[in-house]
Design a protein around this motif. Structure first.
Motif, mmCIF file in Angstrom:
data_model
loop_
_atom_site.group_PDB
_atom_site.id
_atom_site.type_symbol
_atom_site.label_atom_id
_atom_site.label_comp_id
_atom_site.label_asym_id
_atom_site.label_seq_id
_atom_site.Cartn_x
_atom_site.Cartn_y
_atom_site.Cartn_z
ATOM 1 N N ALA A 146 1.093 -0.922 -0.505
ATOM 2 C CA ALA A 146 -0.061 0.037 0.177
ATOM 3 C C ALA A 146 0.678 1.539 0.210
ATOM 4 O O ALA A 146 0.154 2.133 -0.361
ATOM 5 C CB ALA A 146 -0.996 -0.104 1.028
ATOM 6 N N SER A 147 2.159 1.026 0.138
ATOM 7 C CA SER A 147 2.942 2.096 0.317
ATOM 8 C C SER A 147 2.969 3.160 -0.456
ATOM 9 O O SER A 147 3.692 4.432 -0.983
ATOM 10 C CB SER A 147 4.110 1.961 1.599
ATOM 11 N N PHE A 148 3.272 2.421 -2.092
ATOM 12 C CA PHE A 148 4.033 2.585 -3.092
ATOM 13 C C PHE A 148 2.636 3.520 -3.848
ATOM 14 O O PHE A 148 1.999 3.193 -4.001
ATOM 15 C CB PHE A 148 5.385 2.477 -3.693
ATOM 16 N N ASP A 149 3.632 4.608 -4.572
ATOM 17 C CA ASP A 149 2.567 4.684 -5.877
ATOM 18 C C ASP A 149 3.128 5.024 -6.714
ATOM 19 O O ASP A 149 3.777 5.200 -7.643
ATOM 20 C CB ASP A 149 2.255 6.844 -5.420
ATOM 21 N N ARG A 150 2.542 3.403 -7.353
ATOM 22 C CA ARG A 150 2.511 2.920 -9.463
ATOM 23 C C ARG A 150 2.668 4.150 -10.286
ATOM 24 O O ARG A 150 3.560 4.147 -11.459
ATOM 25 C CB ARG A 150 1.290 2.072 -9.249
ATOM 26 N N PRO A 210 -8.736 -3.160 -9.533
ATOM 27 C CA PRO A 210 -8.293 -2.149 -8.168
ATOM 28 C C PRO A 210 -6.823 -1.583 -7.560
ATOM 29 O O PRO A 210 -6.289 -2.466 -7.085
ATOM 30 C CB PRO A 210 -8.987 -1.941 -7.544
ATOM 31 N N GLU A 211 -6.666 -0.757 -7.289
ATOM 32 C CA GLU A 211 -5.046 0.712 -6.731
ATOM 33 C C GLU A 211 -5.501 -0.188 -4.931
ATOM 34 O O GLU A 211 -7.034 0.274 -4.602
ATOM 35 C CB GLU A 211 -5.866 1.413 -7.519
ATOM 36 N N THR A 212 -4.878 -0.819 -5.214
ATOM 37 C CA THR A 212 -4.919 -0.889 -3.765
ATOM 38 C C THR A 212 -3.960 -1.110 -2.708
ATOM 39 O O THR A 212 -3.270 -0.726 -1.657
ATOM 40 C CB THR A 212 -4.332 -2.678 -3.459
ATOM 41 N N SER A 213 -3.656 1.045 -2.543
ATOM 42 C CA SER A 213 -1.957 1.649 -2.431
ATOM 43 C C SER A 213 -3.034 3.574 -2.082
ATOM 44 O O SER A 213 -4.360 3.134 -2.349
ATOM 45 C CB SER A 213 -1.481 2.078 -2.501
ATOM 46 N N ALA A 249 -2.133 1.091 7.933
ATOM 47 C CA ALA A 249 -1.476 -0.899 7.272
ATOM 48 C C ALA A 249 -0.060 -0.413 8.654
ATOM 49 O O ALA A 249 0.828 -1.805 9.576
ATOM 50 C CB ALA A 249 -0.599 -0.787 6.500
ATOM 51 N N VAL A 250 1.151 0.615 8.490
ATOM 52 C CA VAL A 250 2.188 0.730 9.154
ATOM 53 C C VAL A 250 2.034 0.565 10.923
ATOM 54 O O VAL A 250 2.751 0.054 11.568
ATOM 55 C CB VAL A 250 2.844 2.236 8.826
ATOM 56 N N VAL A 261 11.846 5.791 -1.109
ATOM 57 C CA VAL A 261 11.024 7.156 -0.390
ATOM 58 C C VAL A 261 9.587 7.666 -0.192
ATOM 59 O O VAL A 261 9.408 7.564 0.590
ATOM 60 C CB VAL A 261 11.436 7.679 -1.734
ATOM 61 N N ASP A 262 9.051 6.376 -0.491
ATOM 62 C CA ASP A 262 7.828 5.951 -0.478
ATOM 63 C C ASP A 262 7.476 4.997 0.801
ATOM 64 O O ASP A 262 6.094 6.214 1.933
ATOM 65 C CB ASP A 262 6.412 5.035 -1.714
ATOM 66 N N ALA A 263 8.252 4.206 1.476
ATOM 67 C CA ALA A 263 8.282 3.520 2.118
ATOM 68 C C ALA A 263 8.952 4.984 3.876
ATOM 69 O O ALA A 263 8.341 4.926 4.904
ATOM 70 C CB ALA A 263 9.272 2.481 2.652
ATOM 71 N N GLN A 264 9.740 5.280 2.806
ATOM 72 C CA GLN A 264 10.164 7.096 4.712
ATOM 73 C C GLN A 264 9.040 7.966 4.622
ATOM 74 O O GLN A 264 9.136 8.213 5.730
ATOM 75 C CB GLN A 264 11.410 7.188 3.769
ATOM 76 N N GLN A 265 8.710 7.892 3.885
ATOM 77 C CA GLN A 265 7.281 8.781 4.041
ATOM 78 C C GLN A 265 5.925 8.296 4.154
ATOM 79 O O GLN A 265 5.187 9.058 5.256
ATOM 80 C CB GLN A 265 7.283 9.397 2.558
ATOM 81 N N ALA A 266 5.687 6.915 4.525
ATOM 82 C CA ALA A 266 4.710 6.414 4.724
ATOM 83 C C ALA A 266 5.726 6.043 6.078
ATOM 84 O O ALA A 266 4.669 5.721 7.671
ATOM 85 C CB ALA A 266 4.598 4.705 3.903
#
Lengths: 587, 433
Positions: free
Chosen positions: B233-237, B266-269, B277-278, B308-313
């Protein structure tokens, strides 16, 4: 402990104390000097760091301004403006720009704070930049700033400039990384080390030291870092290391709006200093040891030189005390008071020898006179009846033969007895003169006492004899002494006879033996009228007697026997309280 | 042109890597059928195909000659297919093949369109000959030379020969292209803009390669579900496709690209989903080690973006590139799997097979002939488990020098194969330098 030893130890101790004090003083002085030098080195290093930070900051500002004013960035800003909010096409723009300007960090940030392109973390597009916009509105100078990089946070010296495009603003934020490479570029004096701490978390952790994994015992720096974080001021602390203490100075690195961005730590290893001090100490100990050894040796030599005449004098005094009056003292070489003492001692000993010789001579003359007087006295008594007999015999000449024969026979008998008396007298003198050397063997003093006393049993118990009680106290532990039994028995008998003579009215005769250490004592006591002081002082002089018919040789013979056995004899007596003769013999 | 692979032999039935399969073998070997841009089938060596109760009737193209000059007849084709599909019963009559498998195998045309079903004949010398527009002229270390097959059934190609430099990285190919040393080069998505800025023409296939996260067995169990849900769920495809892949990729919510599978999931992020989730993660699960294949710049860039996305999350992703030494055990690996351009069931089975048994999803592999609806349900089940997390689908991208001209159709076909039969070169004097 001899004078020489005491003197040597005293001088040696003085030398040792002096050497130790000198060594300690030198060591302490060296330590202080090194500490001062160390502080100077650290201060110089910190000043160098400050200059380098200033220079690097100006360099960063210059590069960022050059970038911001470049055609490429201005064109880029225009393109960003034209692209609206789709920055995808510009994601790779920062990398080449950073490379061209030699920057470790470079972010191109949109007017809304979104990262358009990041040179040091290309994947970090589209996220909100944490500080570019705020910094652009504030300082124009470079400042320290924690910078996010892949899987870490670096400490950067950064600057920000805004580039105005037609309808938007592009921010150029970048700088140089303060890392091990930066620290390594600085030339530090030997023994100095530097670390950088990145203040990126609320808690102090060693992992935020640059190259923390390469730092030994990084945990020891945490308290110092915490102090700087708490106070915002420089701090100094001695950190214990395996190889010696290390003085660490911590300098706060201010970030934007004076917030603490990092801490510069400069450690001055005490290892070299400790090694030098240790070397000096060892040299001091070595020289001190040699000095002490030499000091002791010299002190013994000096003490020997100083005390040799004293020892010689002491030896001479002991010799003289032992009766060897002719010991030479002229060979003692000394100066000063000791020399005067030696000279005086020599003079004194010579005078003593002279006086002794004169005394001996006088005593010899006196003895001869006494001998002559006693001999004359002893011989005069037997000779008087002989002269009377001879006169009677001469007067009887005219008498008839029968009467003459009677007188003659009577006179011959008298003459014979008289001559016999003379022989007895002469024999006694002859015995005194002929005192032989003792024939030594192990003899029991108790047995000698019992045997001697047994000789006088009949005399003591004879009818009409004065009543004398005997008391014998013999020590079973008396053991044996090495002596001539016959001479020692004669001495004991003389003392017993002397005691009996001292008690004409009767009394108590006590004989006792006693072992004391290595000696055996024989005490013979009477309860007679005692002795005066003068009598006691002359008691052992030959031919001196207080008795009407004594020869004065009895106690002299006793003293001679005791002296020949290396023993001692003395008398204790007071008038009216009897007398006790003590003989002490070595066993 | 140049390719990344270092080929030591030309063997269409051996272990074929994607580059050779897309860029070289289609020039030399052909299949009976092929996939058209719309996802359907088009004729190649076969001109028609139809089925009845007896099976599939495949009519072969007449006059097709192999590179050795011999005519390709039905018996030769049947012999090749019998080797490839021993379970099929194949009969020949004149120029027609009849294929039966007990009943009627539904996906025979798709099987014939698969790139593994090329028609190639082995000569006595051991060399394979095909029917493609070019034949293998010479294979030497570092270079493969193809010569025009003058008797190709669709006519002689414009090019007399193609020299293929072997073992050239994509970055080196781009540099060579810019320097005029190459006429054709494979590109990374991020290099398309640069090539176009330098007046080079780019060509793109349909999305083909799946970039996905595959969780390792110790995270694929039920206990790893919170972690998988968080990462998925963390990243932006869309950001990855738009920026990292510079718009060349397609966000992937399913294993198969939509143009192959015909469906999307469907998008799951999303930020809200990620934060919840975190929050559910244990403290020791907030650092995820992701291993990326060495030498694949696109995968590395995508992994960096995941970090990067994980860090933001609010959690960490550590990107691990294999270096040959000891490294912490990875929690997941970023894979790049080529998707076969064939029927959805075969394509999905191919991807699952390519991931191997470690992926823990082998049991979900569809059987041949599975209907697309069932394939979509399998995909939904895969998405629910999140052991295999699709990220993007990447196309095959090429750039050509300015003197390269195409006569009919694109240089790269939708299925990623290079079609150089229709390419010709402008005269040297007119070529820009």
């Amino acid at each position: 402990m001899t004078l020489r030893t005491r003197l040597a130890l005293l001088v040696g101790a003085l030398v040792a104390i002096t050497v130790v004090l000198v060594t300690m003083t030198v060591s302490a002085g060296a330590r202080q000097s090194f500490a001062a030098l160390d502080a100077q080195r650290s201060s110089a290093a910190i000043a160098q760091f400050r200059r380098e930070f200033t220079s690097e900051g100006e360099n960063v500002v210059s590069r960022i301004e050059r970038l911001a004013s470049s055609d490429a960035v201005r064109r880029l800003a225009a393109d960003v403006d034209a692209a609206g909010r789709d920055y995808a096409a510009f994601v790779g723009e920062a990398g080449p720009l950073a490379t061209a300007e030699g920057l470790d960090f470079l972010d191109l940030v949109a007017a809304d704070g979104t990262v358009i392109s990041s040179a040091h973390w290309p994947a970090r597009f589209g996220v909100r930049h944490g500080w570019a916009l705020d910094a652009a509105a504030g300082t124009r100078a470079a400042f320290f700033q924690p910078v996010d990089v892949p899987q870490d946070t670096a400490l950067g010296l950064v600057a920000v400039r805004a580039v105005q495009a037609r309808g938007t603003t592009l921010y150029v934020a970048g700088g140089r990384q303060m890392n091990r490479r930066f620290l390594s570029a600085l030339t530090l004096a030997p023994g100095l080390r530097a670390w950088l701490y990145r203040n990126v978390q609320p808690e102090v952790s060693r992992r935020w030291l640059v190259d923390a994994e390469a730092i030994d015992d990084a945990a020891a720096l945490e308290p110092l870092i915490a102090r700087v974080r708490d106070t915002g001021r420089e701090a100094v602390e001695a950190v214990a290391r395996n190889d010696g203490p290390e003085t660490v100075q911590a300098i706060p690195l201010p970030g934007r709006e004076r917030a603490l961005a990092g801490v510069l730590l400069v450690g001055s290893s005490g290892r070299e200093q400790a090694a030098l001090v240790q070397r000096i100490r060892w040299i001091g100990v070595l020289f001190g040891g040699v000095g002490i050894a030499l000091g002791f040796a010299l002190s013994f030599v000096i003490a020997a030189r100083v005390t040799r005449p004293v020892e010689q004098l002491a030896g001479a005094a002991r010799e003289i005390a032992a009766g060897r009056w002719d010991v030479p003292v002229d060979g003692i070489r000394a100066s000063g008071e000791i020399g005067e003492l030696a000279t005086a001692f020599g003079t004194m000993s010579r005078q003593l020898v002279d006086q002794r010789e004169r005394l001996v001579q006088a005593e010899r003359v006196a003895a001869w006179r006494e001998l002559a007087r006693r001999l004359a006295h002893e011989l005069k008594n037997p000779l008087f009846p002989l002269r009377v007999t001879l006169d009677n015999l001469r007067r009887a000449k005219p008498l008839p033969p029968a009467e003459f024969d009677e007188v003659f026979v009577e006179s011959v008998d008298t003459l014979t007895r008289g001559i016999g008396n003379l022989n007895t007298v002469i024999g006694r003198f002859s015995d005194f003169a002929k005192m032989p050397a003792p024939d030594v063997s192990a003899v029991s003093p108790n047995a000698l006492v019992e045997e001697s006393l047994a000789l006088f049993r009949a005399q003591l118990t004879a009818p009409g004899a004065p009543r004398i009680e005997t008391a014998v106290d013999l020590d079973p532990a008396a053991g044996a002494v090495h002596a001539d039994g016959e001479q020692l028995a004669r001495a004991i008998q003389n003392l017993i006879l002397n005691a009996i003579d001292a008690m004409p009215q009767g009394g108590r005769l006590s004989i006792r033996t006693q072992r004391t250490g290595d000696t055996v004592r024989i005490d013979v006591s009477d309860s007679g009228q005692g002795l005066t002081e003068e009598e006691r002082s002359r008691l052992f002089t030959p031919y001196y007697t207080t008795k009407a018919h004594g020869t004065g040789l009895g106690l002299a013979i006793v003293q001679s026997v005791v002296a020949d056995h290396h023993g001692k004899i003395w008398v204790e007596s007071e008038p009216g309280r009897g007398a006790t003769f003590h003989i002490e013999l070595p066993s | 042109m140049a390719i990344e692979t270092t080929a030591r032999a030309i063997d269409p039935f051996g272990v074929v890597d994607t580059t050779m399969a897309r860029q070289v073998y289609p020039l030399v070997f052909e299949t009976l059928l092929a996939v058209n841009p719309s996802g359907g089938l088009r004729p190649m060596l076969a001109t028609s195909w139809a089925s009845d109760a007896a099976g599939w009737h495949i009519r072969l193209r007449r006059g097709v000659r192999l590179h050795d000059g011999s005519l390709l007849d039905a018996a030769a084709v049947a012999a090749v297919l019998r080797t490839r599909f021993p379970e099929w019963r194949i009969t020949t009559a004149d120029d027609e093949l009849t294929i039966a498998d007990g009943g009627v195998p539904a996906d025979v045309p798709w099987a014939l369109a698969h790139r593994g079903s090329v028609i190639a004949v082995r000569q006595a010398s051991g060399a394979w000959v095909g029917t493609g527009p070019f034949r293998v002229d010479r294979l030497e270390p570092g270079r493969l030379t193809l010569a025009a097959h003058t008797e190709h059934w669709s006519g002689r190609p414009f090019l007399d020969a193609i020299e293929v430099d072997l073992g050239r990285s994509r970055a080196a190919q781009l540099a060579d292209l810019e320097l005029g040393r190459l006429d054709l080069a494979s590109l990374q998505p991020a290099d398309v803009r640069r090539a176009e800025q330098r007046q080079r023409r780019s060509w793109t296939s349909k999305p083909l390669d799946l970039i996905a996260l595959v969780f390792e067995p110790h995270r694929a169990a039920d206990g790893g579900a919170p972690l998988r849900r968080t990462v998925a769920a963390s990243f932006d495809r869309r950001a990855i496709a738009r920026v990292v892949a510079q718009g060349q990729a397609e966000p992937a919510t399913a294993v198969l690209p939509a143009w192959i599978g015909g469906y999307t999931l469907p998008e799951t992020s999303g930020p809200v989903l990620t934060r919840s989730a975190v929050a559910a993660l244990a403290a020791d699960q907030r650092t995820v080690v992701v291993r990326v294949p060495a030498g694949d710049a696109v995968s590395r860039a995508i992994a960096d973006r995941l970090a990067v996305d994980a860090q933001q999350a609010g959690f960490s992703i550590i990107v691990q590139v294999p270096t040959g030494g000891l490294a912490p055990r990875a929690d997941a690996r970023l894979v790049r799997v080529p998707v076969d351009v064939t029927s959805p069931d075969r394509a999905l089975a191919g991807v699952i097979a390519a991931l191997g048994p470690r992926s823990q999803i082998s049991g979900l592999s569809p059987r041949p002939g599975t209907a697309v609806e069932e394939v979509a349900r399998i995909e939904a089940a895969l998405a629910e488990r999140r052991v295999l997390v699709p990220i993007v689908h990447l196309p095959e991208i090429a750039a050509s020098a300015a003197r390269v001209e195409d006569w009919a159709g694109p240089l790269i076909l939708p299925d990623g194969t290079w079609d150089l039969a229709n390419v010709w070169l402008r005269a040297a004097e007119t070529a820009p330098r």
